[in-house]
Structure formats: structure tokens, C-alpha cells
Design a protein around this motif. Structure first.
Motif, PDB file in Angstrom:
ATOM      1  N   ALA A 110      77.226  19.877  -2.905  1.00  0.00           N
ATOM      2  CA  ALA A 110      77.937  18.724  -3.468  1.00  0.00           C
ATOM      3  C   ALA A 110      77.764  17.496  -2.575  1.00  0.00           C
ATOM      4  CB  ALA A 110      79.421  19.057  -3.637  1.00  0.00           C
ATOM      5  N   GLN A 111      77.795  17.698  -1.269  1.00  0.00           N
ATOM      6  CA  GLN A 111      77.622  16.570  -0.348  1.00  0.00           C
ATOM      7  C   GLN A 111      76.235  15.955  -0.464  1.00  0.00           C
ATOM      8  OE1 GLN A 111      78.446  18.663   3.262  1.00  0.00           O
ATOM      9  NE2 GLN A 111      80.639  18.235   3.189  1.00  0.00           N
ATOM     10  N   ILE A 112      75.213  16.803  -0.502  1.00  0.00           N
ATOM     11  CA  ILE A 112      73.857  16.260  -0.570  1.00  0.00           C
ATOM     12  C   ILE A 112      73.613  15.570  -1.903  1.00  0.00           C
ATOM     13  CG2 ILE A 112      72.557  18.282  -1.358  1.00  0.00           C
ATOM     14  CD1 ILE A 112      71.604  15.856   1.437  1.00  0.00           C
ATOM     15  N   GLN A 113      74.234  16.053  -2.978  1.00  0.00           N
ATOM     16  CA  GLN A 113      74.117  15.366  -4.264  1.00  0.00           C
ATOM     17  C   GLN A 113      74.814  14.013  -4.208  1.00  0.00           C
ATOM     18  OE1 GLN A 113      72.354  16.466  -7.240  1.00  0.00           O
ATOM     19  NE2 GLN A 113      72.593  14.250  -7.395  1.00  0.00           N
ATOM     20  N   THR A 114      75.970  13.953  -3.563  1.00  0.00           N
ATOM     21  CA  THR A 114      76.696  12.692  -3.415  1.00  0.00           C
ATOM     22  C   THR A 114      75.869  11.675  -2.637  1.00  0.00           C
ATOM     23  OG1 THR A 114      78.837  13.822  -3.522  1.00  0.00           O
ATOM     24  CG2 THR A 114      78.814  11.653  -2.475  1.00  0.00           C
ATOM     25  N   VAL A 115      75.230  12.128  -1.562  1.00  0.00           N
ATOM     26  CA  VAL A 115      74.383  11.240  -0.756  1.00  0.00           C
ATOM     27  C   VAL A 115      73.194  10.762  -1.585  1.00  0.00           C
ATOM     28  CG1 VAL A 115      72.891  11.098   1.279  1.00  0.00           C
ATOM     29  CG2 VAL A 115      75.107  12.248   1.434  1.00  0.00           C
ATOM     30  N   ALA A 116      72.568  11.667  -2.321  1.00  0.00           N
ATOM     31  CA  ALA A 116      71.429  11.290  -3.167  1.00  0.00           C
ATOM     32  C   ALA A 116      71.848  10.257  -4.212  1.00  0.00           C
ATOM     33  CB  ALA A 116      70.834  12.524  -3.836  1.00  0.00           C
ATOM     34  N   ASP A 117      72.982  10.482  -4.855  1.00  0.00           N
ATOM     35  CA  ASP A 117      73.480   9.523  -5.850  1.00  0.00           C
ATOM     36  C   ASP A 117      73.736   8.162  -5.214  1.00  0.00           C
ATOM     37  OD1 ASP A 117      73.375  11.538  -7.764  1.00  0.00           O
ATOM     38  OD2 ASP A 117      75.545  11.913  -7.735  1.00  0.00           O
ATOM     39  N   TYR A 118      74.354   8.157  -4.045  1.00  0.00           N
ATOM     40  CA  TYR A 118      74.644   6.910  -3.335  1.00  0.00           C
ATOM     41  C   TYR A 118      73.352   6.140  -3.020  1.00  0.00           C
ATOM     42  CZ  TYR A 118      75.752   3.915   0.672  1.00  0.00           C
ATOM     43  OH  TYR A 118      75.848   2.849   1.547  1.00  0.00           O
ATOM     44  N   LEU A 119      72.322   6.869  -2.632  1.00  0.00           N
ATOM     45  CA  LEU A 119      71.056   6.236  -2.250  1.00  0.00           C
ATOM     46  C   LEU A 119      70.132   6.002  -3.437  1.00  0.00           C
ATOM     47  CD1 LEU A 119      70.398   8.192   1.056  1.00  0.00           C
ATOM     48  CD2 LEU A 119      71.185   5.820   0.828  1.00  0.00           C
ATOM     49  N   GLY A 120      70.521   6.511  -4.610  1.00  0.00           N
ATOM     50  CA  GLY A 120      69.718   6.308  -5.806  1.00  0.00           C
ATOM     51  C   GLY A 120      68.413   7.090  -5.807  1.00  0.00           C
ATOM     52  N   VAL A 121      68.445   8.278  -5.209  1.00  0.00           N
ATOM     53  CA  VAL A 121      67.260   9.141  -5.150  1.00  0.00           C
ATOM     54  C   VAL A 121      67.641  10.536  -5.627  1.00  0.00           C
ATOM     55  CG1 VAL A 121      66.239   7.828  -3.241  1.00  0.00           C
ATOM     56  CG2 VAL A 121      67.678   9.817  -2.736  1.00  0.00           C
ATOM     57  N   THR A 122      66.636  11.388  -5.776  1.00  0.00           N
ATOM     58  CA  THR A 122      66.915  12.775  -6.125  1.00  0.00           C
ATOM     59  C   THR A 122      67.114  13.594  -4.857  1.00  0.00           C
ATOM     60  OG1 THR A 122      64.594  13.434  -6.081  1.00  0.00           O
ATOM     61  CG2 THR A 122      65.459  12.598  -8.188  1.00  0.00           C
ATOM     62  N   VAL A 123      67.786  14.702  -4.977  1.00  0.00           N
ATOM     63  CA  VAL A 123      67.942  15.613  -3.843  1.00  0.00           C
ATOM     64  C   VAL A 123      66.576  16.073  -3.360  1.00  0.00           C
ATOM     65  CG1 VAL A 123      68.832  17.867  -3.134  1.00  0.00           C
ATOM     66  CG2 VAL A 123      70.280  16.340  -4.485  1.00  0.00           C
ATOM     67  N   ALA A 124      65.682  16.355  -4.288  1.00  0.00           N
ATOM     68  CA  ALA A 124      64.330  16.823  -3.932  1.00  0.00           C
ATOM     69  C   ALA A 124      63.583  15.803  -3.071  1.00  0.00           C
ATOM     70  CB  ALA A 124      63.540  17.138  -5.183  1.00  0.00           C
ATOM     71  N   SER A 125      63.869  14.533  -3.247  1.00  0.00           N
ATOM     72  CA  SER A 125      63.157  13.513  -2.473  1.00  0.00           C
ATOM     73  C   SER A 125      63.437  13.634  -0.971  1.00  0.00           C
ATOM     74  CB  SER A 125      63.528  12.110  -2.957  1.00  0.00           C
ATOM     75  OG  SER A 125      64.852  11.775  -2.580  1.00  0.00           O
ATOM     76  N   PHE A 126      64.544  14.237  -0.606  1.00  0.00           N
ATOM     77  CA  PHE A 126      64.846  14.389   0.815  1.00  0.00           C
ATOM     78  C   PHE A 126      63.875  15.340   1.500  1.00  0.00           C
ATOM     79  CE2 PHE A 126      69.409  13.351  -0.472  1.00  0.00           C
ATOM     80  CZ  PHE A 126      69.262  12.003  -0.135  1.00  0.00           C
ATOM     81  N   THR A 127      63.340  16.301   0.776  1.00  0.00           N
ATOM     82  CA  THR A 127      62.390  17.216   1.384  1.00  0.00           C
ATOM     83  C   THR A 127      60.946  16.833   1.091  1.00  0.00           C
ATOM     84  OG1 THR A 127      62.568  18.727  -0.488  1.00  0.00           O
ATOM     85  CG2 THR A 127      63.961  19.182   1.422  1.00  0.00           C
ATOM     86  N   GLU A 128      60.713  16.097   0.033  1.00  0.00           N
ATOM     87  CA  GLU A 128      59.347  15.701  -0.304  1.00  0.00           C
ATOM     88  C   GLU A 128      58.740  14.791   0.746  1.00  0.00           C
ATOM     89  OE1 GLU A 128      59.793  13.924  -4.118  1.00  0.00           O
ATOM     90  OE2 GLU A 128      60.012  15.847  -5.122  1.00  0.00           O
ATOM     91  N   SER A 129      59.503  13.834   1.226  1.00  0.00           N
ATOM     92  CA  SER A 129      58.959  12.861   2.174  1.00  0.00           C
ATOM     93  C   SER A 129      58.724  13.445   3.559  1.00  0.00           C
ATOM     94  CB  SER A 129      59.875  11.638   2.272  1.00  0.00           C
ATOM     95  OG  SER A 129      61.132  12.026   2.786  1.00  0.00           O
ATOM     96  N   THR A 130      59.408  14.545   3.891  1.00  0.00           N
ATOM     97  CA  THR A 130      59.275  15.105   5.225  1.00  0.00           C
ATOM     98  C   THR A 130      58.588  16.459   5.216  1.00  0.00           C
ATOM     99  OG1 THR A 130      61.464  16.109   5.079  1.00  0.00           O
ATOM    100  CG2 THR A 130      61.323  13.922   6.094  1.00  0.00           C
ATOM    101  N   ALA A 131      58.185  16.922   4.015  1.00  0.00           N
ATOM    102  CA  ALA A 131      57.550  18.238   3.925  1.00  0.00           C
ATOM    103  C   ALA A 131      56.171  18.202   4.556  1.00  0.00           C
ATOM    104  CB  ALA A 131      57.449  18.663   2.459  1.00  0.00           C
ATOM    105  N   PRO A 132      55.821  19.245   5.304  1.00  0.00           N
ATOM    106  CA  PRO A 132      54.481  19.272   5.876  1.00  0.00           C
ATOM    107  C   PRO A 132      53.432  19.411   4.784  1.00  0.00           C
ATOM    108  CG  PRO A 132      55.662  21.326   6.322  1.00  0.00           C
ATOM    109  CD  PRO A 132      56.615  20.397   5.637  1.00  0.00           C
ATOM    110  N   ARG A 133      52.321  18.759   4.981  1.00  0.00           N
ATOM    111  CA  ARG A 133      51.224  18.826   4.023  1.00  0.00           C
ATOM    112  C   ARG A 133      50.382  20.061   4.295  1.00  0.00           C
ATOM    113  NH1 ARG A 133      53.560  15.206   1.427  1.00  0.00           N
ATOM    114  NH2 ARG A 133      53.254  13.016   1.813  1.00  0.00           N
ATOM    115  N   GLU A 134      49.979  20.735   3.225  1.00  0.00           N
ATOM    116  CA  GLU A 134      49.113  21.899   3.400  1.00  0.00           C
ATOM    117  C   GLU A 134      47.678  21.423   3.529  1.00  0.00           C
ATOM    118  OE1 GLU A 134      49.453  25.153   0.744  1.00  0.00           O
ATOM    119  OE2 GLU A 134      51.638  25.036   0.701  1.00  0.00           O
TER     120      GLU A 134
END
Length: 79
Positions: free
Chosen positions: A53-77
Motif C-alpha cells: 500500500a505504501q509503495i502504491q501511494t508513493v507511485a500515485d504521488y509521483l505519477g508513475v507505476t509501481v513497476a517503474s521503480f524497478t525498471e529504471s534500476t534493473a540490471p540489463r541482461e
């Protein structure tokens, strides 16, 4: 394979990156999440995980998806 701990550290790194990108202070999350300052900073530093619930609240506040938090920092294969 990703462990839960690594996943939540990546989420925290994504939150930090998005806050920085939008030039919003971490302190903005204190009233939003209803936590004290120390509790918010521990989550943003990745010391303890956000709950869903907290991470969804933060995502909503920032206007992004929850998934975007891991997409930008995920290691590239590498192929």
C-alpha cells in the motif's frame, strides 16, 4: 534470481531516483505515508521494505507505476 531483499532495495533505489528526477524531497512522503521521518528514510534507503500500500501511494504521488521503480534500476541482461 532476485531475492525479496534485493527486490525491495531496487524499489527503494527507484523511489530515490524518481524523487530526485522530479526534484521532490523525501520529507514529502512523511505526511503522505503517515509515518515518522525516520521510518520513511529507512524505507527510502532500502533498510526496511515498503509495504504494498505504501509503495502504491508513493507511485500515485509521483505519477508513475509501481513497476517503474524497478525498471529504471534493473540490471540489463547481456546477450
Amino acid at each position: 534470481m532476485d531475492t525479496d531483499d534485493n527486490y525491495w532495495k531496487r524499489v527503494a533505489a527507484g523511489v530515490r531516483a524518481e524523487l530526485a528526477r522530479q526534484r521532490k524531497p523525501t520529507l514529502d512522503l512523511v505526511p503522505l505515508l503517515g509515518l515518522n521521518r525516520n521510518a520513511v528514510y529507512r524505507r527510502v534507503r532500502g533498510e526496511i521494505p515498503f509495504d504494498l500500500a505504501q509503495i502504491q501511494t508513493v507511485a500515485d504521488y509521483l505519477g508513475v507505476t509501481v513497476a517503474s521503480f524497478t525498471e529504471s534500476t534493473a540490471p540489463r541482461e547481456v546477450a
